[in-house]
Design a protein around this motif. Structure first.
Motif, PDB file in Angstrom:
ATOM      1  N   GLU A  15       1.364  -0.590   0.027  1.00 45.13           N
ATOM      2  CA  GLU A  15      -0.072  -0.138  -0.057  1.00 45.13           C
ATOM      3  C   GLU A  15       0.711   1.253  -0.336  1.00 45.13           C
ATOM      4  OE1 GLU A  15      -3.038  -0.081   3.649  1.00 45.13           O
ATOM      5  OE2 GLU A  15      -3.178  -2.335   3.000  1.00 45.13           O
ATOM      6  N   GLY A  16       1.986   1.325   0.477  1.00 50.43           N
ATOM      7  CA  GLY A  16       2.970   2.506   0.504  1.00 50.43           C
ATOM      8  C   GLY A  16       2.471   3.339   2.294  1.00 50.43           C
ATOM      9  N   VAL A  17       3.622   3.316   2.487  1.00 49.24           N
ATOM     10  CA  VAL A  17       3.376   4.638   3.414  1.00 49.24           C
ATOM     11  C   VAL A  17       3.100   5.659   3.480  1.00 49.24           C
ATOM     12  CG1 VAL A  17       5.036   6.058   5.153  1.00 49.24           C
ATOM     13  CG2 VAL A  17       5.740   3.846   3.915  1.00 49.24           C
ATOM     14  N   ASP A  18       2.618   6.382   2.512  1.00 46.45           N
ATOM     15  CA  ASP A  18       1.560   7.448   2.856  1.00 46.45           C
ATOM     16  C   ASP A  18      -0.316   6.967   2.501  1.00 46.45           C
ATOM     17  OD1 ASP A  18       3.441   9.417   2.048  1.00 46.45           O
ATOM     18  OD2 ASP A  18       2.528   9.243  -0.077  1.00 46.45           O
ATOM     19  N   ALA A  19      -0.560   5.279   1.974  1.00 43.23           N
ATOM     20  CA  ALA A  19      -1.856   5.029   2.599  1.00 43.23           C
ATOM     21  C   ALA A  19      -1.750   4.061   4.274  1.00 43.23           C
ATOM     22  CB  ALA A  19      -2.169   3.709   1.643  1.00 43.23           C
ATOM     23  N   GLY A  37      -4.471 -13.724  25.004  1.00 43.83           N
ATOM     24  CA  GLY A  37      -5.619 -12.775  25.652  1.00 43.83           C
ATOM     25  C   GLY A  37      -4.490 -11.466  25.371  1.00 43.83           C
ATOM     26  N   GLY A  38      -2.875 -11.561  24.581  1.00 47.67           N
ATOM     27  CA  GLY A  38      -2.578 -10.487  24.331  1.00 47.67           C
ATOM     28  C   GLY A  38      -2.549  -9.985  23.548  1.00 47.67           C
ATOM     29  N   THR A  39      -2.736  -7.776  23.960  1.00 52.81           N
ATOM     30  CA  THR A  39      -3.057  -6.950  22.934  1.00 52.81           C
ATOM     31  C   THR A  39      -1.951  -6.429  22.836  1.00 52.81           C
ATOM     32  OG1 THR A  39      -5.665  -7.184  23.531  1.00 52.81           O
ATOM     33  CG2 THR A  39      -4.600  -5.014  21.964  1.00 52.81           C
ATOM     34  N   VAL A  40      -1.193  -5.691  21.460  1.00 50.52           N
ATOM     35  CA  VAL A  40      -0.024  -4.635  21.491  1.00 50.52           C
ATOM     36  C   VAL A  40      -0.960  -3.484  20.515  1.00 50.52           C
ATOM     37  CG1 VAL A  40       2.037  -3.919  20.640  1.00 50.52           C
ATOM     38  CG2 VAL A  40       1.394  -6.667  21.765  1.00 50.52           C
ATOM     39  N   GLU A  41      -0.434  -1.880  21.136  1.00 46.37           N
ATOM     40  CA  GLU A  41      -0.725  -0.818  20.420  1.00 46.37           C
ATOM     41  C   GLU A  41      -0.005  -0.483  19.750  1.00 46.37           C
ATOM     42  OE1 GLU A  41      -3.958   2.352  22.098  1.00 46.37           O
ATOM     43  OE2 GLU A  41      -2.226   2.444  23.342  1.00 46.37           O
ATOM     44  N   LEU A  42       0.227   0.279  18.940  1.00 52.39           N
ATOM     45  CA  LEU A  42       0.983   1.057  17.901  1.00 52.39           C
ATOM     46  C   LEU A  42       0.694   2.226  17.731  1.00 52.39           C
ATOM     47  CD1 LEU A  42       2.014  -2.079  15.922  1.00 52.39           C
ATOM     48  CD2 LEU A  42       3.297  -1.691  18.276  1.00 52.39           C
ATOM     49  N   VAL A  43       2.289   3.049  17.571  1.00 51.38           N
ATOM     50  CA  VAL A  43       1.483   4.255  16.584  1.00 51.38           C
ATOM     51  C   VAL A  43       3.557   4.359  15.711  1.00 51.38           C
ATOM     52  CG1 VAL A  43       2.301   6.794  16.835  1.00 51.38           C
ATOM     53  CG2 VAL A  43       0.773   5.414  18.643  1.00 51.38           C
ATOM     54  N   LEU A  44       2.371   4.569  14.325  1.00 44.84           N
ATOM     55  CA  LEU A  44       2.683   4.549  13.681  1.00 44.84           C
ATOM     56  C   LEU A  44       3.059   6.121  12.977  1.00 44.84           C
ATOM     57  CD1 LEU A  44       1.975   1.639  13.814  1.00 44.84           C
ATOM     58  CD2 LEU A  44       1.666   1.739  10.636  1.00 44.84           C
ATOM     59  N   GLU A  45       4.708   6.781  12.422  1.00 43.31           N
ATOM     60  CA  GLU A  45       4.185   8.105  12.694  1.00 43.31           C
ATOM     61  C   GLU A  45       5.702   8.035  11.157  1.00 43.31           C
ATOM     62  OE1 GLU A  45       8.092  10.910  14.383  1.00 43.31           O
ATOM     63  OE2 GLU A  45       6.999   8.810  15.426  1.00 43.31           O
ATOM     64  N   PRO A  46       4.988   8.862  10.271  1.00 40.79           N
ATOM     65  CA  PRO A  46       6.105   8.728   8.509  1.00 40.79           C
ATOM     66  C   PRO A  46       7.476   9.712   9.919  1.00 40.79           C
ATOM     67  CG  PRO A  46       3.620   9.317   8.376  1.00 40.79           C
ATOM     68  CD  PRO A  46       4.198   8.899  10.184  1.00 40.79           C
ATOM     69  N   VAL A  47       8.156   9.511   8.757  1.00 39.80           N
ATOM     70  CA  VAL A  47      10.334   9.907   9.574  1.00 39.80           C
ATOM     71  C   VAL A  47       9.749  11.503   8.333  1.00 39.80           C
ATOM     72  CG1 VAL A  47      11.753   9.815   9.548  1.00 39.80           C
ATOM     73  CG2 VAL A  47      10.668   7.956  10.848  1.00 39.80           C
ATOM     74  N   ALA A  48       9.830  12.825   9.064  1.00 39.32           N
ATOM     75  CA  ALA A  48      10.309  14.015   8.180  1.00 39.32           C
ATOM     76  C   ALA A  48      11.200  14.648   8.474  1.00 39.32           C
ATOM     77  CB  ALA A  48       8.523  14.357   7.916  1.00 39.32           C
ATOM     78  N   PRO A  64       0.544  10.182  11.609  1.00 39.85           N
ATOM     79  CA  PRO A  64       0.300   9.359  12.981  1.00 39.85           C
ATOM     80  C   PRO A  64      -0.650   9.018  12.883  1.00 39.85           C
ATOM     81  CG  PRO A  64       1.826  11.445  13.532  1.00 39.85           C
ATOM     82  CD  PRO A  64       0.571  12.080  12.414  1.00 39.85           C
ATOM     83  N   ALA A  65      -0.368   7.547  13.018  1.00 36.16           N
ATOM     84  CA  ALA A  65      -1.639   6.664  13.109  1.00 36.16           C
ATOM     85  C   ALA A  65      -1.611   5.721  13.962  1.00 36.16           C
ATOM     86  CB  ALA A  65      -2.183   6.260  11.934  1.00 36.16           C
ATOM     87  N   THR A  66      -2.505   5.237  14.693  1.00 35.88           N
ATOM     88  CA  THR A  66      -2.722   3.931  15.719  1.00 35.88           C
ATOM     89  C   THR A  66      -2.887   2.569  15.151  1.00 35.88           C
ATOM     90  OG1 THR A  66      -2.692   5.744  16.695  1.00 35.88           O
ATOM     91  CG2 THR A  66      -3.809   3.637  18.239  1.00 35.88           C
ATOM     92  N   LEU A  67      -2.879   1.873  15.589  1.00 34.72           N
ATOM     93  CA  LEU A  67      -3.151   0.355  15.053  1.00 34.72           C
ATOM     94  C   LEU A  67      -2.838  -0.337  16.497  1.00 34.72           C
ATOM     95  CD1 LEU A  67      -1.295  -0.436  12.459  1.00 34.72           C
ATOM     96  CD2 LEU A  67      -4.045   0.023  12.218  1.00 34.72           C
ATOM     97  N   ARG A  68      -3.720  -1.482  16.808  1.00 36.26           N
ATOM     98  CA  ARG A  68      -3.918  -2.653  17.388  1.00 36.26           C
ATOM     99  C   ARG A  68      -4.401  -4.040  16.788  1.00 36.26           C
ATOM    100  NH1 ARG A  68      -8.127  -0.294  22.370  1.00 36.26           N
ATOM    101  NH2 ARG A  68      -6.464   1.416  23.191  1.00 36.26           N
ATOM    102  N   TYR A  69      -3.526  -5.031  17.692  1.00 35.55           N
ATOM    103  CA  TYR A  69      -3.158  -6.607  17.222  1.00 35.55           C
ATOM    104  C   TYR A  69      -3.244  -7.448  18.149  1.00 35.55           C
ATOM    105  CZ  TYR A  69      -0.565  -4.930  12.866  1.00 35.55           C
ATOM    106  OH  TYR A  69       0.072  -4.520  11.901  1.00 35.55           O
ATOM    107  N   GLY A  70      -4.131  -8.227  17.896  1.00 36.08           N
ATOM    108  CA  GLY A  70      -4.430  -9.092  19.557  1.00 36.08           C
ATOM    109  C   GLY A  70      -5.357  -9.157  20.033  1.00 36.08           C
ATOM    110  N   ILE A  71      -6.843  -7.952  19.302  1.00 38.46           N
ATOM    111  CA  ILE A  71      -7.899  -7.528  20.529  1.00 38.46           C
ATOM    112  C   ILE A  71      -8.630  -9.293  20.115  1.00 38.46           C
ATOM    113  CG2 ILE A  71      -9.906  -6.664  20.360  1.00 38.46           C
ATOM    114  CD1 ILE A  71      -8.203  -4.482  19.024  1.00 38.46           C
ATOM    115  N   SER A  72      -8.702  -9.947  19.454  1.00 38.26           N
ATOM    116  CA  SER A  72      -9.944 -10.703  18.815  1.00 38.26           C
ATOM    117  C   SER A  72      -8.821 -11.952  19.023  1.00 38.26           C
ATOM    118  CB  SER A  72     -10.617 -10.331  17.215  1.00 38.26           C
ATOM    119  OG  SER A  72      -9.078 -10.872  16.288  1.00 38.26           O
ATOM    120  N   ALA A  73      -9.290 -13.072  19.685  1.00 37.97           N
ATOM    121  CA  ALA A  73      -9.126 -14.401  20.343  1.00 37.97           C
ATOM    122  C   ALA A  73      -7.889 -15.390  18.493  1.00 37.97           C
ATOM    123  CB  ALA A  73      -9.839 -15.288  20.315  1.00 37.97           C
TER     124      ALA A  73
END
Length: 350
Positions: free
Chosen positions: A70-74, A101-112, A81-90
């Motif tokens: 998709e590319g960084v811009d997508a 049961g683990g869940t990880v929250e991430l912030v993705l930041e385009p470097v500029a 910046p965008a926020t993503l969560r992984y592991g919310i569902s089984a």
């Protein structure tokens, strides 16, 4: 060798300078079991190359696929910046290899340019602790003096992260024990400085990645001004050298100050530091002596392991009451002073 955070930041900046699109990924929060703690960093460039880690590998694989397809811009619309969560569902936990049961929250930041990574790297190099505020709406970054460590804080408007200098180990005395300690500390990403003014100790003492100082120990400690990411360990058995380092180290911000020696000599050392140099009881109580955790160590390598384990425990905030210091372990040994089966030919007493 640089610590992992510095490697990630430096690589992200190098990719950006080379004209590649880059995402800086930060673990902001976790719930349940998770492979990497909050504050962990990873960078991904537009070719899908990665440095750092935010999981055991499966989340990285998904992010790489998204960046490539998709590319960084997508992934970060309009360069924000965008926020993503992984592991919310089984199903996600199974798919991305997260513990149950683990869940990880991430912030993705385009470097500029406004990411201010060169300034952050320079602050780390100058041993300045920094709070970094990332505006989630614009991607703008503000850098302020901050505490050396801290869990990231994510609000609706901003992400606050904390960066500090590399942990540093100052060893007084250049000998076999110093060599083993240096090797272990380098493997744990410590900056290592060995101080010994004795010329006879310098012959043949060379270890890549270690700075060898010929200064008097008190001069070195006063010059370096140990901060809260510095540990100091005296290893010479010579009060004329060890005491000089300990006097100033115990009055510094160092997170760990230790010295080898028998329990009797440790008591004598405390008396000297109190009576002749005026150190207060609170300062003396901060001294780890004999240095190390009790593991029945006999050889220099084992003694180094014992000391390094105690240094790491102190670095990670493990309370001294939760460990077994050398003095307490030896006091608990049966009559004769050694555990069953322990060889009595001790190479170096601590």
């Amino acid at each position: 060798m640089e610590d992992l955070d510095t490697q990630v930041l430096r690589c992200a900046q190098a990719w950006h300078t080379a004209g590649l699109p880059v995402l800086l990924v930060t673990v902001t929060r976790t719930w349940g079991s998770s492979p990497r703690p909050p504050g962990s960093l990873m960078a991904i460039n537009g070719r899908g190359e990665v440095v750092g880690s935010v999981s055991g590998g499966c989340i990285e694989d998904d992010l790489i696929r998204r960046v490539r397809d998709e590319g960084v811009d997508a992934v970060c619309a309009q360069g924000r910046p965008a926020t993503l969560r992984y592991g919310i569902s089984a199903d996600q936990a199974h798919r991305f290899g997260l513990p149950c049961g683990g869940t990880v929250e991430l912030v993705l930041e385009p470097v500029a340019a406004h990411s201010r990574l060169p300034e952050l790297l320079q602050a780390n190099l100058e041993r300045r602790s920094t709070q970094r505020r990332l505006d989630l709406r614009s991607g703008a970054v503000d850098l302020q003096p901050g505490r050396r460590d801290g869990v990231p804080e994510l609000t609706d408007a901003a992400l606050f992260t904390h960066f500090g200098p590399r942990h540093r180990l100052i060893l007084i005395g250049a000998g076999d024990l110093s060599r083993f300690l240096s090797q272990m500390a380098l493997g744990l990403n410590f900056e290592v400085i060995v101080c010994d003014p004795r010329e006879e100790q310098h012959a043949g003492w060379a270890l890549d990645g270690v700075t060898l100082s010929r200064e008097m120990p008190d001069d070195l400690i006063l010059r370096l001004k140990p901060d809260a990411r510095t540990a100091v360990v005296a290893l010479t058995h010579d009060p004329k050298l060890d005491d000089l380092a300990l006097i100033d180290a115990l009055q510094s911000e160092a997170f760990y100050v230790g010295a080898i020696g028998s329990r009797r000599h440790t008591g004598l050392r405390r008396d000297r530091l109190r009576e002749h140099f005026g150190l207060a009881e609170a300062e003396l109580d901060a001294l780890h002596g004999p240095a190390g955790l009790f593991i029945g160590s006999k050889t220099p390598a084992e003694i180094a392991l014992s000391i390094m384990a105690e240094v790491v425990a102190a670095k990670n905030g493990v309370a001294r009451a939760a460990t077994v210091p050398v003095a307490e372990g030896k006091a608990a040994l049966p009559a004769g002073g050694h555990a069953p089966g322990m060889d009595m030919a001790v190479t170096c007493k601590v």
